[in-house]
Design a protein around this motif. Structure first.
Motif, mmCIF file in Angstrom:
data_model
loop_
_atom_site.group_PDB
_atom_site.id
_atom_site.type_symbol
_atom_site.label_atom_id
_atom_site.label_comp_id
_atom_site.label_asym_id
_atom_site.label_seq_id
_atom_site.Cartn_x
_atom_site.Cartn_y
_atom_site.Cartn_z
ATOM 1 N N LEU A 183 14.036 -3.778 -4.252
ATOM 2 C CA LEU A 183 12.729 -3.608 -4.756
ATOM 3 C C LEU A 183 11.989 -2.394 -4.285
ATOM 4 O O LEU A 183 10.944 -1.585 -5.229
ATOM 5 N N SER A 205 13.373 -5.681 -13.546
ATOM 6 C CA SER A 205 12.697 -5.817 -12.395
ATOM 7 C C SER A 205 12.453 -4.960 -11.611
ATOM 8 O O SER A 205 11.294 -5.333 -11.025
ATOM 9 N N LEU A 206 13.217 -3.465 -12.343
ATOM 10 C CA LEU A 206 12.286 -2.460 -10.900
ATOM 11 C C LEU A 206 10.808 -2.201 -11.682
ATOM 12 O O LEU A 206 10.117 -0.942 -11.167
#
Length: 708
Positions: A501, A535-536
């Motif tokens: 991430l 999620s990014l």
């Protein structure tokens, strides 16, 4: 496309009409067999039913009209071996007569002269001692002494019906027959006592009993001997005690045959027999003959009662097996019959019993043939149990209420055969359909083989979509990672992914789509891509991330598939991790002390189960050198050859053994897989198997930046 399977001709005949035709034919044959004359088609089952009644509910002995003067072992020991001299028997008869019985019945046949009689002894000693022989000839014979004693009181002697030897019907009580001649048991001859002894008796009674496989269930109350009707010993005792000179046989079908003695009318079976209702052996019926001879008995035990004299010493008489499982001497069977008559507890099997049994069977079989093919297996079983209960309950009620004997077991055997035939037909229909479907499946497999190449290509594409640790974590010093996925088919529904991430945080996810095969693989690809893209975008927590993913997956999910997901974010510098579990196998933490901790906090249901639902995440801390394991249920539900499951405890044990403080992640992962393979012993997995094994090493002294 429907594929026809050519079943054999006999199978097609059996399942025609769902088996109703053959079941109805079998029911008709069983119904006719139930109408056969006694003892019916299955006498063993009938006797089992009748015997069971008596074992469970024997007769209560509330009348005591009989006393048995028993020539027992104690009498033989004190008086002498059997047979006793007739003068001793005369003395016993006189002692009994002195106690004023209603009648004395002697359950013994005196067919030969007394060897100890004076006249026979005179012949033996005539040549050696003529004086003694002359004196002996002047004495009366023992047989005449015994005959004189019998003539002084009402006594009934026995007659044994025989087909070989004996005498005629002289001296029998006269019989009057009303109606059609009854079908009585017939004996050409009768074995009787010596004429001198027999002539002194007031009556003569039959000894014989019906032996059915060695069991005395019935005894004749009347039979013919040499063409003359003769009452049994119990009834002849009653006739003599009542002072009736004649008896009557009333045969007026369909009413049962009746034996009339004065005011007493006894219904019997058509052949003049009765089913004895046994109370069982009772020592209170007995008084020892030696006590009567020596005056040690209570005279009131015999006074006014029917006294039956019989030999009961061991080895001298055959004990008869009765329906309740006891063995009784013949004289006690006579006593049971007399008690039956006095207490009005005779058992009777009506002439219409066979018709009633056949009608009950026909009704229940008709219901089974009509309704059972349309019932579920549970309903069919309940219907059979209810039918059996009706038959058995009806038989018990008739026995307890009216003392009538109905056979529930023979109709139940026929009903069982009908039910079994219907079940066989149903099973055969299922088997024919199964073979038809197997043939259809074979065609489908042939068609699916054409797509095998496409599936292999799909497998290679799916495998290529999964990240490789040596590429994603090429320069990473803070973490080691081992990844493994084994689909149960060419393509699978499991997914895993891991990516950065940012420079400090690594995102790891493992998922399992419900189902296997191509559809699950496609949904897996969609889920994996959506998870990474969402999620990014940087949601504030993993709970928020899974909530967003759930909303997107639900929106385009026409097949209503669902997916379990375990997401982890690990801070590679501090070892702090955040995880959220959406219905997946829990996260496993292998500590430095070797213990395995199950991290099962937070989370929620699988994705796509609900349209809108919140998820919560949990934070946890790792120490350098500790491990994390993310697995799918294909590991915990792996099956051995005996059908047992590997389970979570075995998974924890494998991790404890493989994940040492200084171990290599690739070697540890290989050890876990090897242990699982030994457990499965060559059994192909039933579900996809996925495992990610992580080992956090901690931040090095000199920070190595992670690739962007």
């Amino acid at each position: 496309m429907k594929t026809e399977f050519p079943a054999p001709g006999w199978q097609r005949l059996l399942v025609a009409g769902r088996g109703r035709t053959w079941a109805a034919t079998l029911a008709l044959l069983c119904c006719f067999s139930l109408l056969l004359p006694e003892p019916g088609p299955l006498p063993g089952l009938r006797n089992l039913a009748f015997d069971t009644y008596q074992k469970l509910w024997p007769r209560v002995r509330n009348a005591q009209p009989v006393v048995i003067v028993a020539i027992d072992d104690r009498s033989l020991a004190q008086v002498g071996q059997w047979p006793w001299p007739r003068d001793t028997m005369a003395r016993l008869a006189d002692r009994i007569a002195a106690r004023k019985p209603a009648v004395t019945g002697i359950d013994i046949v005196f067919a030969e002269p007394d060897r100890t009689s004076p006249d026979l002894l005179a012949q033996r000693f005539g040549e050696s001692d003529q004086v003694l022989a002359a004196r002996l000839r002047q004495l009366p014979s023992n047989d005449s002494v015994f005959a004189s004693a019998l003539g002084r009181s009402p006594v009934v002697l026995g007659v044994v019906g025989s087909t070989k030897s004996g005498s005629g019907g002289e001296g029998f009580a006269p019989a009057r027959i009303v109606g059609a001649p009854p079908r009585l048991d017939a004996f050409p001859k009768g074995e009787r006592s010596l004429p001198e002894i027999d002539g002194a008796a007031a009556g003569r009674g039959l000894f014989n009993a019906h032996l059915d496989n060695g069991v005395v269930r019935r005894v004749p109350l009347v039979a013919t001997v040499a063409g003359y009707p003769l009452l049994s010993m119990p009834l002849e005792c009653l006739r003599v005690a009542a002072g009736e000179p004649v008896f009557s046989l009333v045969s007026e079908p369909p009413a049962p045959l009746k034996i009339v003695i004065g005011d007493l009318a006894l219904p019997t079976q058509a052949d003049g027999s009765i089913f004895v209702h046994y109370a069982g052996h009772d020592i209170n019926r007995y008084v020892s003959a030696v006590d009567v001879l020596e005056g040690r008995d209570d005279p009131d035990l015999i006074a006014g009662r029917i006294a039956l004299v019989g030999v009961v010493g061991q080895g001298l008489v055959d004990y008869q097996l009765t329906p309740n499982g006891e063995r009784l001497p013949g004289v006690e069977v006579h006593a049971e019959v007399i008690e039956n008559i006095f207490s009005k507890s005779l058992l009777h099997r009506p002439e219409v019993a066979r018709g009633i049994e056949a009608a009950c069977f026909a009704l229940l079989a008709l219901m089974a043939v009509a309704w059972m093919p349309r019932m579920s297996p549970l309903q069919s079983a309940m219907a059979y149990v209810a039918s059996a209960g009706l038959l058995l309950g009806g038989g018990v009620v008739a026995y307890l209420w009216q003392r009538q004997l109905f056979d529930p077991l023979t109709p139940l055997a026929g009903l069982t055969a009908v039910h079994a035939l219907l079940v066989l037909a149903a099973w055969m229909m299922i088997e024919i359909e199964r073979k038809r479907l197997s043939a259809h499946l074979a065609l489908e497999r042939e068609a699916s083989a054409r797509t095998a190449g496409e599936l292999e290509a799909a497998r290679r594409i799916q495998t290529g979509m999964l990240p490789r640790p040596e590429k994603v974590l090429a320069n990473e010093k803070r973490l080691q990672l081992f990844a493994h996925m084994r689909p149960a088919r060419e393509v699978g529904g499991d997914l895993y992914d891991f990516f950065y991430l940012d420079q400090r945080r690594l995102f790891v996810v493992v998922g399992d789509v419900a189902g296997k095969g191509l559809a699950a693989a496609l949904f897996m690809a969609v889920s994996k891509a959506l998870t990474k893209s969402t999620s990014l975008r940087g949601p504030s927590s993993l709970g928020d991330l899974l909530e967003l993913i759930n909303i997107e997956l639900v929106r385009d999910n026409p097949d209503e598939l669902f997916v379990t997901l375990l997401a982890v974010v690990l801070d590679l510098d501090t070892g702090q991790l955040e995880y959220c579990n959406a219905g997946h196998e829990p996260l496993l933490h292998v500590r430095t002390d070797g213990g395995v901790q199950v991290l099962d906090g937070g989370g929620g249901p699988p994705l796509c189960v609900f349209d809108y639902i919140g998820y919560s995440s949990v934070k946890h801390a790792l120490q350098p050198g500790e491990w994390l394991a993310l697995v799918s249920d294909g590991f915990t539900e792996a099956m051995s050859s005996d059908g047992s499951l590997w389970g979570r405890e075995a998974m924890k044990s494998a991790l404890q053994a493989a994940c040492s403080a200084d171990g290599d992640v690739a070697g540890s992962g290989a050890q876990v897989l090897s242990r699982l393979a030994r457990f499965e012993a060559g059994i192909d997995p039933a579900d996809d198997q996925t495992m990610l094994l992580l080992r956090w090493l901690g931040r090095p002294a000199q920070n190595n930046a992670a690739p962007a």
